[in-house]
Design an enzyme around this catalytic site. Structure first.
Site, PDB file in Angstrom:
ATOM      1  N   LYS B  94       0.851  -1.193   0.000  1.00 28.67           N
ATOM      2  CA  LYS B  94       0.000   0.000   0.000  1.00 28.67           C
ATOM      3  C   LYS B  94       0.886   1.243   0.000  1.00 28.67           C
ATOM      4  O   LYS B  94       1.899   1.287   0.707  1.00 28.67           O
ATOM      5  CB  LYS B  94      -0.887  -0.027   1.244  1.00 28.67           C
ATOM      6  N   SER B 169      -9.706   1.742   2.844  1.00 24.99           N
ATOM      7  CA  SER B 169      -8.830   2.463   1.948  1.00 24.99           C
ATOM      8  C   SER B 169      -7.776   1.610   1.245  1.00 24.99           C
ATOM      9  O   SER B 169      -7.180   2.056   0.272  1.00 24.99           O
ATOM     10  CB  SER B 169      -8.128   3.563   2.739  1.00 24.99           C
ATOM     11  N   SER B 193      -9.947  -0.519   7.066  1.00 29.37           N
ATOM     12  CA  SER B 193      -9.313  -0.332   5.753  1.00 29.37           C
ATOM     13  C   SER B 193      -8.586  -1.543   5.173  1.00 29.37           C
ATOM     14  O   SER B 193      -8.194  -1.519   4.014  1.00 29.37           O
ATOM     15  CB  SER B 193      -8.336   0.846   5.802  1.00 29.37           C
TER      16      SER B 193
END
Lengths: 96, 489
Positions: B94, B169, B193
């Protein structure tokens, strides 16, 4: 809780956030709705309840007061990221 | 001649499927020399080239460094040396986790050209065990959002339905795993997330206990809630990755060494292993209420009845303060956000706009650098922390946090784990909630309380509604990841 446009303006400035006229109105509406939602918390019975800031119960983790970053390569990499530099320092606009 | 050609053709053909494998299968394949690490990484890069135009999972692909790392692993294999379980296995990271010398943007314009000067602790650990880092994945700006639509560099689409969001996210990481554009990925979870995008994309996502994994080198969003964790194709893989990235780190004072028990770890699974048949599963009644899509509820209930058939005892329990969790979260999180994002000032790194004086530089830089959601949360956080409001909002929310934590403590006196839905609905349509922040926030209702209590939780695929995957959330006691992983398996 209804926010006023002036309050949004004031807090945005405190947070060092430039904001347009249009945004002031948009944020005023959106943030009022969110604050209205979190008002639910007023119903929670919290008399005598201690606040929780840390969840696993750790206390006062300390370390030696020494700088961790000593190698030249890292120093150069970090300095290179600064938008303005002079003689190995980060350059900032005059404050006074 | 013909024979050679045909065997080569076969290799080419199967070559394309390596990217679908799990960590354990890859390890077996590399060890038995069915394929090389270079072939595997090439297959992943090929899949990214083919598929990522429509998915948009990656922000940066580090093809050259990935291939050179894969080559190193191949040389080791050639020499007959032993390789570790993650050695040569391609991973996606990420883009709010720092990988040295690779761009790290947090999907924000304010860091559009920021090159990470060092490795996050989790990356240091993965590099040490020979992982192949393929690239950096898309996210909601600074991990703020539930759909990956808040990225400054474009949206990510759900591989199961391109008209829908992958969740957020960590939407890029979840989509990359689901689309076989990596073998596994790392994400971060502040209010859901990792788990919610894992649920939407039909993969496994684990949020470890707060403190189990070092946060050093993770761009801070809400420091009392953030945790890094794996997104994988199987539960077994999640266990492997957790072992590799967890542990006490001198650079994150909130990280914990579970072997020395510096914190109270009551009744962990490893101390009292029990078979799945003996396990007591709690169903919090507050999680099965109005607002939960009936089709989702049906899938979840069916999964629960399977546990019951296996001999688990199912007990309805109550977490009476659940209704305050989301409100407490939307005070505590923005408050921490407003403090953490103060560092992006146009002076030390990142975007810097010209201004007449210092204040002007700050105002303009942060106006142009931050997107709508970070701006909204910064203002909200600064407001609730400001003089006259602190007690009414922040302190009240921290007290509510204590009540929520105690609810879970009470529940875990009666049961070993809790099972709930991950999300009230399957993946929603792109654009459906983006104009209504409050509506977007409500999609985190089942995941947020777990972060407030600092507990570990996993999202495992348990069925589908139409072609959309549904995930089951299994919540455990602090530092009791092994039990939820074992049950999930």
């Amino acid at each position: 809780m209804k926010l006023s446009k002036q309050q949004v303006e004031h807090v945005a400035k405190l947070a060092r956030l430039g904001i347009t006229e249009k945004e002031k109105e948009k944020f005023r509406k959106e943030l009022s709705a969110i604050l209205g939602f979190v008002e639910k918390l007023n119903e929670a019975k919290t008399e005598g309840v201690e606040p929780t800031a840390h969840i696993t119960g750790l206390q006062n983790v300390t370390r030696e007061d020494e700088s961790g970053m000593t190698n030249q390569e890292s120093r150069e990499k970090i300095m290179k990221l600064a938008p303005k530099r002079k003689n190995g320092y980060v350059k900032v606009k005059a404050i006074l | 001649m013909i024979l050679i050609l045909s065997s080569k053709f076969q290799i080419q053909n199967s070559f394309m499927l390596f990217n679908k494998l799990t960590i354990t299968k890859v390890h077996q394949g590399l060890k038995s020399k069915e394929f090389s690490a270079t072939e595997l990484t090439s297959a992943i890069l090929e899949q990214i080239k083919k598929r990522d135009k429509e998915i948009g999972a990656y922000l940066t692909v580090a093809g050259d460094s990935a291939l050179s790392q894969a080559k190193k692993v191949d040389e080791k294999i050639k020499k007959g040396e032993e390789i570790g379980i993650l050695e040569g296995v391609p991973v996606a990271i990420k883009d709010n986790i720092l990988v040295k010398d690779i761009k790290c943007t947090a999907a924000s314009k304010i860091l559009e050209n920021y090159i990470a000067p060092y490795d996050a602790t989790v990356i240091k650990k993965l590099k040490k065990v020979g992982a192949v880092i393929v690239g950096k994945t898309n996210l909601d700006e600074f991990a703020m959002g539930s759909s990956t639509e808040n990225s400054a560099f474009g949206i990510t689409r759900n591989p199961h339905d391109l008209e829908r969001v992958p969740g957020g996210s960590s939407g890029g990481s979840a989509a990359a795993v689901a689309a076989d554009e990596c073998i596994y990925a790392l994400g971060s979870d502040t209010g859901g997330s990792i788990r919610q995008p894992a649920c939407f994309c039909g993969v496994v996502g684990l949020k470890p206990t707060y403190g189990r994994v070092s946060r050093y080198g993770l761009m801070a969003m809400a420091s009392s809630l953030d945790q890094i964790g794996p997104l994988t194709k199987t539960v077994e893989d999640a266990k492997i990755v957790l072992e590799a990235i967890s542990g006490k780190d001198g650079l994150d004072s909130t990280s914990v060494d579970i072997t020395t028990r510096t914190v109270l770890v009551a009744n962990r699974y490893e101390d009292s292993p029990r078979s799945k048949q003996d396990i007591k599963i709690g169903l919090p009644k507050e999680y099965f209420i109005k607002g939960l899509d009936p089709a989702v509820e049906k899938v979840i209930k069916k999964a629960i009845s399977k546990f019951e058939q296996m001999g688990a005892e199912i007990i309805e329990i109550s977490l009476p303060h659940t209704e305050y969790a989301l409100a407490a979260y939307y005070i505590i999180m923005p408050a921490e956000v407003s403090a953490n994002l103060a560092r992006y000032d146009g002076i030390k790194y990142g975007l810097s706009e010209k201004g007449d004086n210092l204040l002007d530089v700050y105002l303009k830089t942060r106006q142009r650098g931050f997107g709508q959601e970070p701006r909204r949360r910064i203002i909200l956080g600064a407001y609730t922390l400001s003089a006259g409001y602190y007690e009414a909002y922040y302190l009240k929310a921290q007290k509510a946090r204590t009540l929520i934590k105690k609810d879970f403590e009470e529940a875990f006196k009666k049961v070993d784990v809790l099972i709930t839905p991950v999300s009230p609905t399957p993946a929603f349509k792109i654009g459906e909630k983006i104009d209504d922040p409050l509506k977007m926030y409500l999609s985190d209702i089942y995941t947020v309380p777990i972060n407030l209590a600092g507990l570990p939780a996993i999202s495992v695929p348990c069925g589908q509604v139409g072609n959309l995957p549904i995930g089951l959330q299994i919540i455990g006691k602090h530092f009791d990841e092994e039990r939820i992983l074992d049950l999930a398996q």
